[in-house]
Design a protein around this motif. Structure first.
Motif, PDB file in Angstrom:
ATOM      1  N   GLY B  63       1.318  -1.800   0.258  1.00  0.00           N
ATOM      2  CA  GLY B  63      -0.126   0.227  -0.066  1.00  0.00           C
ATOM      3  C   GLY B  63       1.137   1.452  -0.186  1.00  0.00           C
ATOM      4  O   GLY B  63       0.751   2.149  -0.972  1.00  0.00           O
TER       5      GLY B  63
ATOM      6  N   ASP C  89      -6.041  -5.214   8.683  1.00  0.00           N
ATOM      7  CA  ASP C  89      -5.254  -4.834   7.984  1.00  0.00           C
ATOM      8  C   ASP C  89      -5.206  -3.583   7.848  1.00  0.00           C
ATOM      9  O   ASP C  89      -5.672  -2.758   7.053  1.00  0.00           O
ATOM     10  CB  ASP C  89      -4.654  -4.854   6.715  1.00  0.00           C
ATOM     11  CG  ASP C  89      -3.245  -5.126   6.097  1.00  0.00           C
ATOM     12  OD1 ASP C  89      -2.836  -5.512   5.308  1.00  0.00           O
ATOM     13  OD2 ASP C  89      -2.965  -3.885   6.663  1.00  0.00           O
ATOM     14  N   GLU C  90      -4.777  -2.376   8.957  1.00  0.00           N
ATOM     15  CA  GLU C  90      -4.354  -0.505   8.809  1.00  0.00           C
ATOM     16  C   GLU C  90      -6.339  -0.134   8.523  1.00  0.00           C
ATOM     17  O   GLU C  90      -6.093   0.481   7.928  1.00  0.00           O
ATOM     18  CB  GLU C  90      -3.606  -0.081   8.103  1.00  0.00           C
ATOM     19  CG  GLU C  90      -2.448  -0.951   7.874  1.00  0.00           C
ATOM     20  CD  GLU C  90      -0.884  -0.089   6.754  1.00  0.00           C
ATOM     21  OE1 GLU C  90      -1.172   0.848   6.607  1.00  0.00           O
ATOM     22  OE2 GLU C  90       0.437  -0.875   6.888  1.00  0.00           O
TER      23      GLU C  90
ATOM     24  N   SER D  38       1.099  -7.268   5.230  1.00  0.00           N
ATOM     25  CA  SER D  38      -0.145  -7.586   4.685  1.00  0.00           C
ATOM     26  C   SER D  38       0.387  -8.929   4.060  1.00  0.00           C
ATOM     27  O   SER D  38      -0.174  -9.289   3.473  1.00  0.00           O
ATOM     28  CB  SER D  38      -0.401  -6.386   3.052  1.00  0.00           C
ATOM     29  OG  SER D  38      -0.754  -5.745   3.751  1.00  0.00           O
ATOM     30  N   GLN D 143      -6.104  -4.593   3.301  1.00  0.00           N
ATOM     31  CA  GLN D 143      -5.624  -2.953   2.851  1.00  0.00           C
ATOM     32  C   GLN D 143      -6.483  -1.779   2.239  1.00  0.00           C
ATOM     33  O   GLN D 143      -6.290  -2.219   0.935  1.00  0.00           O
ATOM     34  CB  GLN D 143      -4.212  -3.036   2.706  1.00  0.00           C
ATOM     35  CG  GLN D 143      -3.909  -1.303   3.264  1.00  0.00           C
ATOM     36  CD  GLN D 143      -1.960  -1.858   3.255  1.00  0.00           C
ATOM     37  OE1 GLN D 143      -1.546  -2.628   3.214  1.00  0.00           O
ATOM     38  NE2 GLN D 143      -1.071  -0.253   3.379  1.00  0.00           N
TER      39      GLN D 143
END
Ligand SMILES: Nc1ncnc2c1ncn2[C@@H]1O[C@H](COP(=O)(O)OP(=O)(O)OP(=O)(O)O)[C@@H](O)[C@H]1O
Ligand SMILES: Nc1ncnc2c1ncn2[C@@H]1O[C@H](COP(=O)(O)OP(=O)(O)OP(=O)(O)O)[C@@H](O)[C@H]1O
Ligand SMILES: [Mg+2]
Ligand SMILES: [Mg+2]
Lengths: 165, 159, 159, 165
Positions: B63, C89-90, D38, D143
């Motif tokens: 990301g 995740d985030e 991730s 994410q």
């Protein structure tokens, strides 16, 4: 063609007339979630002639008019003025300062002013056409949009480059 | 192909490779025109390799790597075709602190020539700004602009 | 309509309103079944109103408000239909520090019953974790797991 | 059915055999951009039977095999093992600990093991079907995906709820 000043009145959460004086160089807008930071970015898009309600995160164009809150009832119009420093003559006008105003009423009527003179939306578009602040330019990157260019198809990306060139 | 496009493309190509290597502290980044039957059907691909890693699909990047790559491309285009002002709304949300600092230094150096207005909740970015504008909601549902100093803004983001 | 679905939906509806009010410190959140000719064509809409504000399209909410609303819905569903483990995740990338802390406290309280594994670069979230796992790239392109204490992790994110 | 341990070998950036022992309660995975956090989440999806390369951010399924780097050449297979605490008997097996292994070779062959026994992919899917860890469950939020449920159409959202119910 730097931004000198942005004035908001009735635009989204800016129910009270608000003036933001910008400087040259790097400015940072900060504040909690939902306080109105991205609404300022929407206001700049809007006054430059944005025609897509979706780009402004609404369903219809007059979703930008302050809808009311616990502390104040809704307003019947929204108005944004953007003032540019034009002493580089980037805008093809013989003024050192250029101001653009857009107003929309709940009834649906719109007004556009260029240095206080009434003009049409297409005049606003035309004015900014060759300044690099046009529709698909890189002047404004919205929240969550930064990686979008990576997801574009190769030909879409080419179109973006063509516009930049 | 349009000669002007070709020239601009080549300049952006060079700038992108350069900005990427600076922002990532190494690695390579190439802009490539895809093949097609007609010149005007050719598209633009990105071939990117963070330092020490192999080149793979853009989708496999993390990301933060994707955000930073897109930021590099934006800066490369602006370097070749300067814009009068640039408004960035939380573009560094996915970056770790180290990359936020790199990003912020870069914006600050470009802001000598272009006006930058960034919306942010990251400390590294705030520290590089010449001016800070605070937006709060003192009255229910209504935005108020307040002037903030850096230490006040830092307190605001340090809960 | 499937009786089981109806019961579950009603429970999630109640939980969502409750979690939202806690997470946002007020406001209202409703889950609504849309009308349709046949029961099984009805969809689910969210009608949400942050404290002090009017109810508007979800799209008009801020980035942080949207993330927090989605998080509230997730927690409401988990409250009614617990999952054995949850990996996030985030998910708090768009939240300001104040909201990160609220989110982190909530995860921590739920983690008594469910195992939570969260990927994060936010300090507020790290502070609430029972265990921290650090991932670094000591060798080019290769991930290495390192054990980290909170103060080391905090240094890692404070550049 | 808590996760006790995750073992990765050759999976994306985990070129070296890596074991992560998880605890109950709340664990946080931290580290710089691109370090592999991730990828750990992808590993869990993968070993639970994920069949979409796109969900794993690749173009084809064996994009999960370590492709090489400046410090090591590529590997020819990827392997992930996930070990569960099953003393609640959430998984319909008479074991206190259940381990699931998935392996893929560059040639394209795949292997699946359940407590070291060879099984088929559909056996893995079947095993997790009623545990709330199935395909569209809320166990794993990737994410950038958290607000996706807000963008769903009302009927898509209904389908998600049906699955949760
Ligand atoms: N026409 C309107 N009238 C009143 N409020 C509105 C209107 N349009 C949008 N809003 C409100 O503006 C708020 C969002 O503001 P904005 O997107 O600027 O927040 P932000 O400061 O960018 O927050 P974040 O840090 O979460 O991105 C929402 O709560 C929304 O309800
Ligand atoms: N098969 C593979 N072989 C080698 N490297 C790979 C492979 N697949 C992905 N990678 C690398 O993994 C990296 C991404 O890792 P990951 O997404 O886990 O990062 P992250 O720690 O989550 O970072 P962020 O904080 O930015 O989200 C990329 O640099 C990518 O090139
Ligand atoms: Mg915003
Ligand atoms: Mg990541």
């Amino acid at each position: 063609m730097q931004i000198k000043r942005l004035e908001l009145y009735g635009f989204k959460t800016f129910a009270k007339r608000t003036t933001i004086d910008f400087t040259s160089g790097m400015s940072a807008i900060v504040g909690p979630n939902g306080s109105g930071k991205s609404n300022i970015v929407d206001a700049v898009r809007w006054v430059l002639g944005e025609q897509s309600a979706k780009t402004l995160r609404g369903a219809k164009m007059n979703d930008v008019i302050f809808k009311g809150s616990d502390s104040q009832r809704q307003l019947n119009f929204a108005e944004v003025t953007l003032v540019f420093d034009n002493h580089n003559q980037t805008l093809p006008l013989d003024y050192r300062e250029v101001s653009v105003t857009r107003r929309v009423y709940r009834s649906g009527e719109s007004e556009y002013l260029l240095n206080k003179q009434q003009v049409r939306l297409q005049d606003i578009h035309q004015l900014f056409l060759d300044t690099g602040v046009g529709k698909s330019s890189f002047s404004i990157i919205g929240q969550g949009q930064v990686a979008r260019i990576l997801d574009s198809k190769p030909q879409e990306r080419r179109a973006i480059f063509e516009e930049a060139a | 192909m349009n000669q002007r496009f070709q020239t601009t493309f080549t300049q952006i190509q060079t700038a992108f490779a350069d900005v990427f290597a600076q922002m990532f502290g190494g690695g390579t980044a190439r802009l490539v025109l895809t093949d097609a039957e007609y010149e005007d059907e050719r598209g633009i691909e990105l071939h990117v390799q963070p330092p020490g890693k192999k080149m793979q699909h853009l989708s496999l990047l993390s990301g933060g790597e994707r955000a930073l790559t897109a930021i590099c491309l934006l800066f490369a285009i602006i370097r070749v075709r300067p814009v009068p002002f640039s408004i960035l709304d939380e573009v560094e949300a996915a970056l770790d602190e180290h990359n936020v600092n790199r990003f912020a230094k870069y914006v600050h150096s470009y802001s000598q020539d272009s006006q930058f207005i960034v919306v942010t909740h990251r400390q590294g970015t705030m520290e590089m700004a010449d001016a800070l504008y605070g937006v709060t909601m003192q009255q229910a549902g209504i935005s108020t602009l307040v002037s903030v100093r850096l230490d006040e803004a830092q307190k605001m983001i340090q809960s």
